[in-house]
Design a protein around this motif. Structure first.
Motif, PDB file in Angstrom:
ATOM      1  N   UNK A 164       0.950  -1.142   0.144  1.00 22.21           N
ATOM      2  CA  UNK A 164      -0.151   0.072   0.097  1.00 22.21           C
ATOM      3  C   UNK A 164       0.941   1.314  -0.023  1.00 22.21           C
ATOM      4  N   UNK A 165       0.377   2.229  -0.572  1.00 24.34           N
ATOM      5  CA  UNK A 165       0.979   3.824  -0.185  1.00 24.34           C
ATOM      6  C   UNK A 165       0.347   4.207   0.938  1.00 24.34           C
ATOM      7  N   UNK A 166       0.807   4.753   1.880  1.00 28.29           N
ATOM      8  CA  UNK A 166       0.486   5.311   3.181  1.00 28.29           C
ATOM      9  C   UNK A 166       1.079   6.758   3.474  1.00 28.29           C
ATOM     10  N   UNK A 167       0.174   7.388   4.093  1.00 25.79           N
ATOM     11  CA  UNK A 167       0.609   8.829   4.736  1.00 25.79           C
ATOM     12  C   UNK A 167       0.683   8.975   6.087  1.00 25.79           C
ATOM     13  N   UNK A 168       1.545   9.643   6.894  1.00 20.05           N
ATOM     14  CA  UNK A 168       1.371   9.841   8.236  1.00 20.05           C
ATOM     15  C   UNK A 168      -0.249  10.214   8.613  1.00 20.05           C
ATOM     16  N   UNK A 169      -0.297   9.792   9.955  1.00 21.14           N
ATOM     17  CA  UNK A 169      -1.617  10.420  10.268  1.00 21.14           C
ATOM     18  C   UNK A 169      -1.921  11.758  10.467  1.00 21.14           C
ATOM     19  N   UNK A 170      -0.468  12.315  10.658  1.00 25.03           N
ATOM     20  CA  UNK A 170      -0.626  13.933  10.596  1.00 25.03           C
ATOM     21  C   UNK A 170      -0.743  14.597   9.266  1.00 25.03           C
ATOM     22  N   UNK A 171      -0.771  13.862   8.388  1.00 21.86           N
ATOM     23  CA  UNK A 171      -0.985  14.618   7.049  1.00 21.86           C
ATOM     24  C   UNK A 171      -2.255  15.138   7.011  1.00 21.86           C
ATOM     25  N   UNK A 172      -2.500  16.277   6.382  1.00 21.25           N
ATOM     26  CA  UNK A 172      -3.912  16.866   6.288  1.00 21.25           C
ATOM     27  C   UNK A 172      -4.821  16.342   5.374  1.00 21.25           C
ATOM     28  N   UNK A 173      -6.093  16.456   5.454  1.00 19.32           N
ATOM     29  CA  UNK A 173      -7.090  15.999   4.390  1.00 19.32           C
ATOM     30  C   UNK A 173      -6.936  16.049   3.083  1.00 19.32           C
ATOM     31  N   UNK A 174      -6.528  17.405   2.719  1.00 19.09           N
ATOM     32  CA  UNK A 174      -6.439  17.696   1.542  1.00 19.09           C
ATOM     33  C   UNK A 174      -5.058  17.233   0.724  1.00 19.09           C
ATOM     34  N   UNK A 175      -4.148  16.943   1.308  1.00 14.15           N
ATOM     35  CA  UNK A 175      -2.918  16.239   0.981  1.00 14.15           C
ATOM     36  C   UNK A 175      -3.424  14.800   0.557  1.00 14.15           C
ATOM     37  N   UNK A 176      -3.909  13.965   1.465  1.00 13.07           N
ATOM     38  CA  UNK A 176      -4.710  12.490   1.565  1.00 13.07           C
ATOM     39  C   UNK A 176      -5.233  12.615   0.332  1.00 13.07           C
ATOM     40  N   UNK A 177      -6.410  13.422   0.105  1.00  8.08           N
ATOM     41  CA  UNK A 177      -7.386  13.256  -1.145  1.00  8.08           C
ATOM     42  C   UNK A 177      -6.658  13.665  -2.342  1.00  8.08           C
ATOM     43  N   UNK A 178      -5.610  14.531  -2.474  1.00 12.10           N
ATOM     44  CA  UNK A 178      -4.880  14.878  -3.691  1.00 12.10           C
ATOM     45  C   UNK A 178      -4.071  13.436  -4.014  1.00 12.10           C
ATOM     46  N   UNK A 179      -3.386  12.837  -3.263  1.00 16.12           N
ATOM     47  CA  UNK A 179      -2.349  11.765  -3.402  1.00 16.12           C
ATOM     48  C   UNK A 179      -3.359  10.636  -3.743  1.00 16.12           C
ATOM     49  N   UNK A 180      -4.501  10.357  -3.208  1.00 15.28           N
ATOM     50  CA  UNK A 180      -5.336   9.385  -3.639  1.00 15.28           C
ATOM     51  C   UNK A 180      -6.103   9.299  -4.800  1.00 15.28           C
ATOM     52  N   UNK A 181      -6.405  10.495  -5.142  1.00 16.59           N
ATOM     53  CA  UNK A 181      -7.031  10.739  -6.665  1.00 16.59           C
ATOM     54  C   UNK A 181      -5.898  10.348  -7.493  1.00 16.59           C
TER      55      UNK A 181
END
Length: 166
Positions: A114-131
């Protein structure tokens, strides 16, 4: 299991195999497994549980590193090693061993990557990377990477593990 990261879109499955030297028979079923005398695994890893479940504890040869497993297989001190394909192929290549001498028969199982991001990552970053990951999975480049590294769709290949469970 508690996840300590945000899992992002885009994962693939790495086949886990009993790797052997090409001059030996590939491991494709339980009968092939039972013929092995020395199977290399990582000390304290999940592979030990797999071999115990298969009643292969007398065949276990533990190592502290993946590197030592690869070296022992090449030196013919092991009949097979149980390892993920990406790790095995990378270390085999990094040691300068001929790629055509390493083989994986039918996969024993698969490890999901899996590709993962830190729990401290903001939601916009997570959404952008996921898309971005989901969009990338629709491109020919993604398919080419999967083919180059022999990463298969797990729904297309029946594993040795599935056969044994029957």
């Amino acid at each position: 299991m508690l996840c300590k990261n945000h899992l992002l879109g885009g994962h693939f499955d790495d086949k886990v195999c009993f790797f052997t030297l090409k001059k030996n028979k590939p491991i494709n079923d339980k009968k092939d497994l039972l013929s092995l005398k020395r199977i290399g695994i990582i000390r304290g890893g999940a592979e030990e549980i797999i071999l115990k479940d298969l009643n292969l504890t007398k065949s276990i040869d533990e190592s502290n590193t993946h590197q030592s497993l690869i070296q022992k297989l090449f030196a013919e001190r092991l009949d097979a090693i149980l390892l993920g394909s990406l790790t095995a192929n990378l270390l085999w290549h990094n040691n300068g061993y001929p790629q055509d001498q390493l083989q994986c028969g039918r996969p024993y199982t698969y490890n999901s990557q899996f590709i993962a991001a830190s729990l401290s990552s903001d939601n916009e970053f997570i959404k952008t990377i996921s898309i971005a990951m989901e969009n990338f999975k629709k491109t020919p480049d993604y398919i080419n990477i999967l083919q180059k590294y022999e990463i298969k769709d797990i729904n297309k290949i029946k594993t040795i593990q599935e056969e044994i469970k029957k």
